[in-house]
Design an enzyme around this catalytic site. Sequence first.
Site, PDB file in Angstrom:
ATOM      1  N   HIS A 172     -14.514   0.722  -0.842  1.00  0.00           N
ATOM      2  CA  HIS A 172     -13.416  -0.154  -0.414  1.00  0.00           C
ATOM      3  C   HIS A 172     -12.342   0.578   0.388  1.00  0.00           C
ATOM      4  CE1 HIS A 172     -14.540  -3.149  -3.859  1.00  0.00           C
ATOM      5  NE2 HIS A 172     -15.325  -3.248  -2.822  1.00  0.00           N
ATOM      6  N   TYR A 198       0.827  -1.221   0.000  1.00  0.00           N
ATOM      7  CA  TYR A 198       0.000   0.000   0.000  1.00  0.00           C
ATOM      8  C   TYR A 198       0.855   1.263   0.000  1.00  0.00           C
ATOM      9  CZ  TYR A 198      -4.124  -2.854   0.269  1.00  0.00           C
ATOM     10  OH  TYR A 198      -5.106  -3.759  -0.048  1.00  0.00           O
ATOM     11  N   GLY A 200     -15.377   1.592 -15.889  1.00  0.00           N
ATOM     12  CA  GLY A 200     -14.078   1.000 -15.560  1.00  0.00           C
ATOM     13  C   GLY A 200     -14.082  -0.015 -14.442  1.00  0.00           C
ATOM     14  N   THR A 201     -15.114  -0.838 -14.400  1.00  0.00           N
ATOM     15  CA  THR A 201     -15.088  -1.942 -13.430  1.00  0.00           C
ATOM     16  C   THR A 201     -15.481  -3.233 -14.139  1.00  0.00           C
ATOM     17  OG1 THR A 201     -16.132  -2.916 -11.472  1.00  0.00           O
ATOM     18  CG2 THR A 201     -17.385  -1.187 -12.584  1.00  0.00           C
ATOM     19  N   SER A 202     -14.754  -4.297 -13.812  1.00  0.00           N
ATOM     20  CA  SER A 202     -15.046  -5.584 -14.454  1.00  0.00           C
ATOM     21  C   SER A 202     -16.295  -6.230 -13.859  1.00  0.00           C
ATOM     22  CB  SER A 202     -13.846  -6.520 -14.291  1.00  0.00           C
ATOM     23  OG  SER A 202     -13.606  -6.754 -12.917  1.00  0.00           O
ATOM     24  N   ASP A 239      -8.201   5.400  -4.378  1.00  0.00           N
ATOM     25  CA  ASP A 239      -7.487   6.656  -4.648  1.00  0.00           C
ATOM     26  C   ASP A 239      -8.412   7.841  -4.371  1.00  0.00           C
ATOM     27  OD1 ASP A 239      -8.913   7.580  -7.095  1.00  0.00           O
ATOM     28  OD2 ASP A 239      -8.020   5.834  -8.051  1.00  0.00           O
ATOM     29  N   GLN A 289     -15.276   2.148  -6.154  1.00  0.00           N
ATOM     30  CA  GLN A 289     -14.559   1.026  -5.537  1.00  0.00           C
ATOM     31  C   GLN A 289     -13.086   1.401  -5.367  1.00  0.00           C
ATOM     32  OE1 GLN A 289     -15.816  -2.911  -7.562  1.00  0.00           O
ATOM     33  NE2 GLN A 289     -16.526  -1.308  -8.918  1.00  0.00           N
TER      34      GLN A 289
HETATM   35  P1  OAD Z   1     -10.740  -4.579 -12.455  1.00  0.00           P
HETATM   36  O1  OAD Z   1      -9.271  -4.566 -12.664  1.00  0.00           O
HETATM   37  O2  OAD Z   1     -11.387  -5.873 -12.103  1.00  0.00           O
HETATM   38  O3  OAD Z   1     -11.473  -4.034 -13.751  1.00  0.00           O
HETATM   39  C1  OAD Z   1     -11.026  -2.886 -14.399  1.00  0.00           C
HETATM   40  C2  OAD Z   1     -11.961  -2.554 -15.545  1.00  0.00           C
HETATM   41  O4  OAD Z   1     -11.501  -1.345 -16.110  1.00  0.00           O
HETATM   42  C3  OAD Z   1     -11.978  -3.614 -16.658  1.00  0.00           C
HETATM   43  O5  OAD Z   1     -13.317  -3.878 -17.050  1.00  0.00           O
HETATM   44  C4  OAD Z   1     -11.213  -2.933 -17.792  1.00  0.00           C
HETATM   45  O6  OAD Z   1     -11.666  -3.310 -19.084  1.00  0.00           O
HETATM   46  C5  OAD Z   1     -11.517  -1.465 -17.523  1.00  0.00           C
HETATM   47  N1  OAD Z   1     -10.545  -0.499 -18.057  1.00  0.00           N
HETATM   48  C6  OAD Z   1      -9.224  -0.649 -18.322  1.00  0.00           C
HETATM   49  N2  OAD Z   1      -8.685   0.499 -18.772  1.00  0.00           N
HETATM   50  C7  OAD Z   1      -9.692   1.414 -18.780  1.00  0.00           C
HETATM   51  C8  OAD Z   1      -9.773   2.798 -19.126  1.00  0.00           C
HETATM   52  N3  OAD Z   1      -8.715   3.484 -19.561  1.00  0.00           N
HETATM   53  N4  OAD Z   1     -10.973   3.413 -19.015  1.00  0.00           N
HETATM   54  C9  OAD Z   1     -12.072   2.729 -18.577  1.00  0.00           C
HETATM   55  N5  OAD Z   1     -12.044   1.425 -18.235  1.00  0.00           N
HETATM   56  C10 OAD Z   1     -10.875   0.778 -18.332  1.00  0.00           C
HETATM   57  O7  OAD Z   1     -11.054  -3.448 -11.358  1.00  0.00           O
HETATM   58  P2  OAD Z   1     -12.354  -3.240 -10.453  1.00  0.00           P
HETATM   59  O8  OAD Z   1     -13.570  -3.735 -11.137  1.00  0.00           O
HETATM   60  O9  OAD Z   1     -12.315  -1.840  -9.970  1.00  0.00           O
HETATM   61  O10 OAD Z   1     -10.832  -4.391  -4.368  1.00  0.00           O
HETATM   62  O11 OAD Z   1     -12.022  -4.196  -9.235  1.00  0.00           O
HETATM   63  C11 OAD Z   1     -12.914  -4.265  -8.171  1.00  0.00           C
HETATM   64  C12 OAD Z   1     -12.168  -4.508  -6.885  1.00  0.00           C
HETATM   65  O12 OAD Z   1     -11.298  -5.624  -7.035  1.00  0.00           O
HETATM   66  C13 OAD Z   1     -11.225  -3.381  -6.478  1.00  0.00           C
HETATM   67  O13 OAD Z   1     -11.876  -2.350  -5.780  1.00  0.00           O
HETATM   68  C14 OAD Z   1     -10.221  -4.075  -5.628  1.00  0.00           C
HETATM   69  C15 OAD Z   1      -9.998  -5.298  -6.468  1.00  0.00           C
HETATM   70  O14 OAD Z   1      -9.527  -6.412  -5.861  1.00  0.00           O
HETATM   71  C16 OAD Z   1     -10.109  -4.496  -3.266  1.00  0.00           C
HETATM   72  O15 OAD Z   1      -8.889  -4.367  -3.231  1.00  0.00           O
HETATM   73  C17 OAD Z   1     -10.933  -4.772  -2.037  1.00  0.00           C
END
Ligand code: OAD
Length: 228
Positions: A104, A53, A170-172, A89, A86
């Site tokens: 988170h 971190y 931007g979340t999977s 930052d 989520q």
């Molecule tokens: P992920 O890494 O799972 O997903 C990121 C998403 O962002 C994917 O769908 C990518 O296609 C998309 N992406 C990549 N580049 C991008 C861009 N320039 N603009 C827009 N989208 C883009 O991340 P999260 O879904 O945020 O939790 O993950 C959820 C949680 O899992 C996080 O909060 C974290 C992680 O483990 C904890 O640490 C508790």
Amino acid sequence: MKRLVVLTGAGMSAESGLKTFRDMGGLWEEYDVYEVASPGGWTRDRDLVLRFYNERRKQLLETKPNWGHMGLVELEKDFDVRIITQNIDDLHERAGSTHILHLHGELRKSSSTTDPDLVYDIDGWELNEGDLCEKGSQLRPYVVWFGEAVPAIETAAEIVSTAQILVIIGTSMNVYPAAGLINHAPENAPIYIIDPNEVSVPGYSRIRVIREKAGTGVDKLIKELTDE
Ligand code: OAD
């Protein structure tokens, strides 16, 4: 003003230079999530967790909000924007968005390992072994780890249930309970997904997908919403 609820994930900050988790080259390819982001990992090797971190915090201090973050601020002129992120930052805050809920946790804060209600701002980028709360206990990153409860989830669900438009950026949509928030959107609220890659959200025929990165995607969204 219409209420526009935005759910953001790591992709929101990708264009600021912060790595996502599950993309190719993402953080969970480099690190074992259970070693750096779980209570078990903290028990096994505090130093590793603190270093992980600290590194994220150092990078965060060196970066800045991108056009996507700025676009969400601009939307506040025409919409009652509520952001649920989520991300740990503070780039939404630094861009100037006014209503932000962190699901988170927050990277620039620490909390007590014995009293989770004791939360502190971290000065600079380092949190180290021996940094103590006012009761004398070790401080930990103020982050929700895998296997821990998400205290803000009920507030987040209430906010989503008031959405007149829901935007997901931007979340999977892999991590629950955050991914389940979409189910709280009212049936008549249009849903937008901004992501350069396919995000599978089954059963939602009313979704409008903007297959772009956050910066250009939010720009397109603004044009669509304000041309209506
Ligand atoms: P992920 O890494 O799972 O997903 C990121 C998403 O962002 C994917 O769908 C990518 O296609 C998309 N992406 C990549 N580049 C991008 C861009 N320039 N603009 C827009 N989208 C883009 O991340 P999260 O879904 O945020 O939790 O993950 C959820 C949680 O899992 C996080 O909060 C974290 C992680 O483990 C904890 O640490 C508790």
